[in-house]
Scaffold this active site. Structure first.
Site, PDB file in Angstrom:
ATOM      1  N   GLN A 191      52.082  36.679  49.387  1.00  0.00           N
ATOM      2  CA  GLN A 191      50.485  37.121  49.473  1.00  0.00           C
ATOM      3  C   GLN A 191      50.028  37.358  50.782  1.00  0.00           C
ATOM      4  O   GLN A 191      48.955  38.086  50.908  1.00  0.00           O
ATOM      5  CB  GLN A 191      49.526  36.017  48.712  1.00  0.00           C
ATOM      6  CG  GLN A 191      49.887  36.282  47.106  1.00  0.00           C
ATOM      7  CD  GLN A 191      49.002  34.903  46.363  1.00  0.00           C
ATOM      8  OE1 GLN A 191      49.417  33.769  46.657  1.00  0.00           O
ATOM      9  NE2 GLN A 191      47.857  35.369  45.957  1.00  0.00           N
ATOM     10  N   GLY A 246      46.297  27.580  45.541  1.00  0.00           N
ATOM     11  CA  GLY A 246      47.720  27.680  45.811  1.00  0.00           C
ATOM     12  C   GLY A 246      47.944  28.853  46.334  1.00  0.00           C
ATOM     13  O   GLY A 246      46.803  29.721  46.523  1.00  0.00           O
ATOM     14  N   CYS A 258      43.464  34.862  40.764  1.00  0.00           N
ATOM     15  CA  CYS A 258      44.392  35.033  41.747  1.00  0.00           C
ATOM     16  C   CYS A 258      43.615  35.734  43.133  1.00  0.00           C
ATOM     17  O   CYS A 258      42.766  36.660  43.135  1.00  0.00           O
ATOM     18  CB  CYS A 258      45.477  36.116  41.333  1.00  0.00           C
ATOM     19  SG  CYS A 258      46.698  36.440  42.747  1.00  0.00           S
ATOM     20  N   LEU A 259      44.105  35.085  44.038  1.00  0.00           N
ATOM     21  CA  LEU A 259      43.509  35.567  45.524  1.00  0.00           C
ATOM     22  C   LEU A 259      43.689  37.036  45.838  1.00  0.00           C
ATOM     23  O   LEU A 259      43.203  37.601  46.642  1.00  0.00           O
ATOM     24  CB  LEU A 259      43.763  34.365  46.545  1.00  0.00           C
ATOM     25  CG  LEU A 259      43.405  33.110  46.535  1.00  0.00           C
ATOM     26  CD1 LEU A 259      43.966  32.336  47.522  1.00  0.00           C
ATOM     27  CD2 LEU A 259      41.745  32.849  46.315  1.00  0.00           C
ATOM     28  N   HIS A 295      54.724  34.834  42.094  1.00  0.00           N
ATOM     29  CA  HIS A 295      54.453  35.584  43.121  1.00  0.00           C
ATOM     30  C   HIS A 295      55.820  35.823  43.938  1.00  0.00           C
ATOM     31  O   HIS A 295      56.033  37.056  44.486  1.00  0.00           O
ATOM     32  CB  HIS A 295      53.540  35.004  44.029  1.00  0.00           C
ATOM     33  CG  HIS A 295      51.993  35.271  43.845  1.00  0.00           C
ATOM     34  ND1 HIS A 295      51.393  36.736  43.785  1.00  0.00           N
ATOM     35  CD2 HIS A 295      50.869  34.513  43.302  1.00  0.00           C
ATOM     36  CE1 HIS A 295      50.214  36.575  43.405  1.00  0.00           C
ATOM     37  NE2 HIS A 295      49.984  35.226  43.211  1.00  0.00           N
ATOM     38  N   HIS A 320      52.642  30.131  38.605  1.00  0.00           N
ATOM     39  CA  HIS A 320      51.848  31.155  39.093  1.00  0.00           C
ATOM     40  C   HIS A 320      52.445  31.737  40.462  1.00  0.00           C
ATOM     41  O   HIS A 320      52.666  32.884  40.762  1.00  0.00           O
ATOM     42  CB  HIS A 320      50.419  30.924  39.437  1.00  0.00           C
ATOM     43  CG  HIS A 320      49.486  32.104  39.697  1.00  0.00           C
ATOM     44  ND1 HIS A 320      48.502  32.620  39.066  1.00  0.00           N
ATOM     45  CD2 HIS A 320      49.379  32.501  40.939  1.00  0.00           C
ATOM     46  CE1 HIS A 320      47.983  33.590  39.986  1.00  0.00           C
ATOM     47  NE2 HIS A 320      48.479  33.412  40.963  1.00  0.00           N
ATOM     48  N   GLU A 321      52.450  30.480  41.347  1.00  0.00           N
ATOM     49  CA  GLU A 321      53.058  31.061  42.722  1.00  0.00           C
ATOM     50  C   GLU A 321      54.580  31.168  42.878  1.00  0.00           C
ATOM     51  O   GLU A 321      55.013  32.377  43.519  1.00  0.00           O
ATOM     52  CB  GLU A 321      52.930  29.541  43.451  1.00  0.00           C
ATOM     53  CG  GLU A 321      51.391  29.188  43.669  1.00  0.00           C
ATOM     54  CD  GLU A 321      50.483  30.092  44.089  1.00  0.00           C
ATOM     55  OE1 GLU A 321      49.132  29.917  43.603  1.00  0.00           O
ATOM     56  OE2 GLU A 321      50.744  31.216  44.521  1.00  0.00           O
TER      57      GLU A 321
HETATM   58  O1  K2U Z   1      48.171  32.425  43.887  1.00  0.00           O
HETATM   59  C1  K2U Z   1      46.952  32.387  44.116  1.00  0.00           C
HETATM   60  O2  K2U Z   1      46.080  33.503  44.298  1.00  0.00           O
HETATM   61  C2  K2U Z   1      46.133  31.159  44.076  1.00  0.00           C
HETATM   62  C3  K2U Z   1      45.581  31.145  42.824  1.00  0.00           C
HETATM   63  C4  K2U Z   1      46.485  30.020  42.006  1.00  0.00           C
HETATM   64  C5  K2U Z   1      46.124  29.518  40.604  1.00  0.00           C
HETATM   65  C6  K2U Z   1      45.317  30.687  39.684  1.00  0.00           C
HETATM   66  C7  K2U Z   1      45.380  30.191  38.379  1.00  0.00           C
HETATM   67  C8  K2U Z   1      45.543  29.108  38.096  1.00  0.00           C
HETATM   68  C9  K2U Z   1      46.024  28.011  38.758  1.00  0.00           C
HETATM   69  C10 K2U Z   1      46.303  28.343  40.258  1.00  0.00           C
HETATM   70  C11 K2U Z   1      44.193  30.675  43.090  1.00  0.00           C
HETATM   71  O3  K2U Z   1      44.163  29.371  43.461  1.00  0.00           O
HETATM   72  S1  K2U Z   1      42.973  31.378  42.345  1.00  0.00           S
HETATM   73  C12 K2U Z   1      41.348  30.668  42.466  1.00  0.00           C
HETATM   74  C13 K2U Z   1      41.415  29.528  41.615  1.00  0.00           C
HETATM   75  C14 K2U Z   1      40.840  28.369  42.109  1.00  0.00           C
HETATM   76  C15 K2U Z   1      40.733  26.982  41.510  1.00  0.00           C
HETATM   77  C16 K2U Z   1      41.294  27.136  40.183  1.00  0.00           C
HETATM   78  C17 K2U Z   1      41.957  27.946  39.654  1.00  0.00           C
HETATM   79  C18 K2U Z   1      41.906  29.303  40.345  1.00  0.00           C
HETATM   80 ZN    ZN Z   2      47.844  34.553  42.801  1.00  0.00          ZN
END
Ligand code: K2U
Ligand code: ZN
Length: 167
Positions: free
Chosen positions: A51, A46, A91-92, A137, A133-134
């Site tokens: 971000q 996501g 989180c990225l 943000h 989560h998104e």
């Molecule tokens: O918003 C972001 O930084 C994207 C996150 C979204 C996310 C975080 C936690 C749980 C679900 C979604 C990134 O994708 S974090 C990296 C990641 C990759 C695979 C699975 C979970 C988290």
């Molecule tokens: Zn995030």
């Protein structure tokens, strides 16, 4: 298409509340495309426009196994939520930090697709977690804010140390 730089916690721009998209024009379509490319490259499942320092209400998500089913949501809004689930999140914008967060188990999200059509999605499991989560943000909130003050202090110190090493 372009890769977009991702803001890192505790950058204050991550706390800005995104504005509703008024018109889904070429710039919004290109933003969603660039966000999807950035998400796949990270890699993540996501990404919110906040971000990448664009403060408009756009998110992209792909929780598919095959990583080829991007979902672009404009002006997403949680209109119903049920139950609770605890999931390990990352989180990225907070690289290398993972912790458990309690969220709704099921959500109903209303949004506009890139053609401007109003859509509704009913989600559970990882998709429900990712949507919450998104959308958080877009409201200027990061998952670490669900954690204790002590944990947040330790995370800031760890990331500051990492930034010094890589500077
Ligand atoms: O918003 C972001 O930084 C994207 C996150 C979204 C996310 C975080 C936690 C749980 C679900 C979604 C990134 O994708 S974090 C990296 C990641 C990759 C695979 C699975 C979970 C988290
Ligand atoms: Zn995030």
């Amino acid at each position: 298409m372009s890769l977009l730089p991702i803001l890192r916690f505790p950058d204050p721009r991550l706390k800005k509340k995104a504005a509703p998209v008024r018109s889904i024009d070429e710039s919004i379509i290109r933003l969603a495309r660039d966000m999807a490319e950035t998400m796949y490259e990270a890699p993540g499942i996501g990404l919110a426009a906040t971000q990448v320092d664009v403060h408009q209400r756009v998110i992209v998500i792909d929780v598919s196994e095959t990583r080829d089913q991007p979902l672009s949501l404009v002006n997403p809004e949680i209109v119903d939520s049920q139950g609770q689930q605890v999931c390990e999140e990352g989180c990225l914008s907070v690289p290398g930090i993972y912790d458990k967060v309690a969220r709704a188990e099921n959500v109903v999200v209303r949004y506009l697709d890139l053609e401007g059509e109003e859509k509704t999605i009913e989600a559970d499991g990882l998709l429900a977690v990712c949507l919450q989560h998104e959308i958080e943000h877009l409201d200027g909130k990061i998952f670490v804010e669900h954690l204790s003050q002590l944990k947040q202090m330790r995370i800031k110190a760890k990331l500051a140390k990492q930034a010094k090493i890589t500077a």
